[in-house]
Structure formats: structure tokens, C-alpha cells
Design an enzyme around this catalytic site. Structure first.
Site, PDB file in Angstrom:
ATOM      1  N   GLU A 179      32.569  19.237  39.899  1.00 43.20           N
ATOM      2  CA  GLU A 179      33.406  20.281  39.295  1.00 43.20           C
ATOM      3  C   GLU A 179      33.675  19.988  37.822  1.00 43.20           C
ATOM      4  OE1 GLU A 179      36.209  18.616  38.237  1.00 43.20           O
ATOM      5  OE2 GLU A 179      35.394  16.932  39.368  1.00 43.20           O
ATOM      6  N   GLU A 325      32.305  16.075  37.656  1.00 48.59           N
ATOM      7  CA  GLU A 325      31.018  16.740  37.407  1.00 48.59           C
ATOM      8  C   GLU A 325      30.042  16.605  38.572  1.00 48.59           C
ATOM      9  OE1 GLU A 325      29.117  15.444  33.816  1.00 48.59           O
ATOM     10  OE2 GLU A 325      30.909  15.718  32.584  1.00 48.59           O
TER      11      GLU A 325
END
Length: 365
Positions: A179, A325
Site C-alpha cells: 500500500e 509498498e
């Protein structure tokens, strides 16, 4: 199909892990040219993946990492070390291939799918981007619910649809979840606290590296969000209600990815705090998806360990990561691939013409 009904129907299709496949994998492990248990947790990992996929000798050739991005209204309270425009800028970096997740995804042999779940500002047109745009940002969770329930349902349903489309188009054998979103570690800390019953101080870390004043603002925001959430009396098993109250658009999409993956017998590799908060939401909605989850690592965020313990997930790595991420998930995928390749490609004692120890145990090297 109406979003809530779609979520329920997908959750109902999740099958239990295949005990027969796990047993077959375990029996093969005992015949491979090594002492029993010599490959440690890689053996157990391969057996778990066999049970998830229903294949005694699973191959994980088609690897996907989903990076969902969304902005958070609570970021206006100064809870992050970075300005809010960084979310959109990092989405552009993902699409250009220049971020840490791109490097590690290439290392893992995984394709990256980026989702604009609700990013403030413009994001580039790109074939690897799914632009959902559920909103400019969530509301400030310290003051009011993050989103309407209908939006929470849309986010989860979108994650389910994403997994179905990726399976249909290119195939998926394993998926990692990551994310991006300025302020999302604040939302994740609130979600973890609400889901596990821990106080804000036990689950709130420094995220992107806020100073002492920023950390106090963050802790205050989580405390206020939890007070408001408790007053709303959201049912403890209402995952969509939890998401609507405290979550983020990207967290909802990842929750849907976990549910959609489990429905397709696809193991999902969970990244750090925010991706694990999404896993908590997913398990609230669809408890049967939990056996399909593999925890990639334990981050330095205190709430991450609390969430992993609550889910009963034992992380593969502990590297002090705190980037998000999907970087930890990419590394976790490489271990899953290695575990399954060892199970599938190693020779057995009979195949290699090597003598076994008396009683069927293997000689120590």
C-alpha cells in the site's frame, strides 16, 4: 450484483485448506535427499501452500503484487513526516518503475498492479494502474467515520473484482499485498486497536518517522478515533463497519484482495502494518480466508506485532522494515517460491540412488 451481496457470496465460496494435499507434500518432504526437517520452516511453508492451493507440488510461476494507494483526511493533523501530495507522487514513481517495490518485484519475478483507490490529486494514465477513485481522501477519523458504509463495501468488492480479473487475464499463483498513503499508519493503528482491544499507545508507532511532537499528534488522533468508534458501537464482528469507521480506501481494496485470493485458492503474502490491518478487516468479513495468508515479515511498528499475533500468523522475516509498498511481501514471495521449488524439484532418495538411514530417517550431512 449489489456490493454487500457480492462480498458475502464470495466469502461463502472460500473452501477449507486441502488436508490431503498437505499430507502428500509432507510425505514427499520425508523422501527428499535431506535429513528430516533440515530445511526448517521452508518445509512447513511449502506444506501450507500445498494445502492452500490444493496441489501437492505447487508451482508459483505467476506472481502478482497489488499496491493500493489512498489518501487520509487525518493526515491534515500532522501525523506524518511527509506532506499529503507524496501519495500521488509515489503512485507515479511506482508506475515509472523507480520505487523500492519495483526493484524487489523484479527480483521476485512478480508483476505490479497499482490501484488508485482514492488519491488526492491526479495520477498518470498507465496500463498498470487501476483508477477506482473512491474519493479524494477519507474523512478525518478523529472527528467522524472515514467513509460511508456503501463506500467501504465498494472498496472491498473492488479488491475481489481485481483478483478475479487478474486471474482471468494473466493468471495468479500467489499475490502479495502492499500500500501507499500518507497518514495510513494512523488509520491502521486505530483499526488494530479496535480489532484487538489494545490501547492506542500499544499499537501506535512513528510510521514514516515523525518527531516527538508528531508522534503525540498521531497518538492523540488514534485515541480520539477510538473514542468516537466506541461511541458508535460498531459490532465487533462487522468488518465492513470497522473499515468504514476507521479505515482507508486502500485498506478496503486490500481486504477484498485477500478475500478474492482465498476464494480462488491463491495464497496471499501480507506485508507490514497497513496490509496486516487490511487482513484483520478481511478476516472479520470472511474468517475462512485466514489460512490462505502468509505473513512476510514483522516490522518495527508496534501495532504490526499485535495484529500478527491476533491473526495467529508467524512472520517469515524480521528485518526492521517499515516502508510498506509491499516490499516485505515481495521478499516473502521469494521464500514461498523457494520453498515450493525445493519440494517439487529436489530428488528423492530413490530417484537419486542414495541410501536412507535405518528406519527410514536420513543421514545427517
Amino acid at each position: 450484483m449489489e456490493k454487500a451481496a457480492r462480498i458475502r457470496s464470495t466469502a461463502r465460496t472460500i473452501a477449507p485448506p486441502d488436508a490431503g494435499a498437505a499430507l502428500s507434500a509432507s510425505e514427499r518432504q520425508r523422501r527428499l535427499t535431506k535429513p528430516p526437517g533440515a530445511l526448517g520452516r521452508l518445509e512447513e511453508l511449502a506444506e501450507r501452500i500445498a494445502s492452500a492451493t490444493g496441489r501437492p507440488r505447487p508451482r508459483l510461476d505467476r506472481r502478482l503484487i497489488v499496491v493500493a494507494a489512498g489518501d487520509h483526511g487525518v493526515a491534515a493533523r500532522g501525523v506524518s513526516a511527509y506532506p499529503r501530495e507524496v501519495t500521488a507522487q509515489m503512485v507515479a514513481n511506482f508506475l515509472a518503475g523507480g520505487a523500492a517495490i519495483n526493484v524487489l518485484a523484479r527480483h521476485a519475478g512478480a508483476r505490479v498492479r497499482v490501484v488508485d483507490a482514492g488519491v488526492r490529486g491526479e495520477t498518470p494514465d498507465h496500463p498498470a494502474l487501476l483508477r477506482l477513485r473512491l474519493g479524494e481522501a477519507t474523512a478525518d477519523i478523529s472527528e467522524r467515520p472515514a467513509m460511508e458504509r456503501a463506500l467501504a463495501e465498494r472498496a472491498v468488492a473492488a479488491g475481489i473484482t481485481l483478483m478475479e480479473e487478474e486471474r482471468s487475464r494473466d493468471g495468479v499463483d500467489i499475490v502479495g499485498c502492499g500500500e501507499m498513503g500518507i497518514g495510513n499508519s494512523t488509520a491502521a493503528a486505530a483499526l488494530v486497536a479496535a480489532a484487538t482491544g489494545h490501547p492506542a499507545a500499544a499499537v501506535t508507532g512513528r510510521g514514516s518517522g515523525v518527531d516527538d511532537a508528531g508522534y503525540q499528534r498521531k497518538l492523540d488522533a488514534v485515541d480520539r478515533a477510538l473514542t468516537r468508534h466506541a461511541a458508535a458501537r460498531v459490532a465487533g464482528d462487522d468488518g465492513v463497519g470497522l473499515l468504514a469507521s476507521l479505515g482507508g480506501f486502500e485498506i478496503g481494496v486490500l481486504a477484498g484482495v485477500y478475500i478474492g485470493a482465498a476464494a480462488g485458492r491463491i495464497p496471499s503474502v501480507v506485508d507490514g502494518l497497513i496490509a496486516t490491518a487490511a487482513a484483520l478487516v478481511a478476516v472479520k468479513i470472511a474468517p475462512d480466508c485466514r489460512p490462505y495468508m502468509v505473513a512476510a515479515h514483522r516490522s518495527v511498528e508496534p501495532g504490526h506485532g499485535v495484529a500478527l499475533d491476533h491473526l495467529g500468523l508467524d512472520p517469515l522475516l524480521d528485518l526492521g522494515l517499515r516502508l510498506g509498498e509491499g516490499t516485505g511481501a515481495a521478499l516473502g514471495i521469494t521464500l514461498c517460491v523457494a520453498a515450493c521449488r525445493l519440494l517439487d524439484e529436489m530428488a528423492t532418495f530413490a530417484e537419486a540412488g542414495i541410501s536412507e538411514a535405518p528406519g527410514g530417517s536420513r543421514h545427517e550431512s
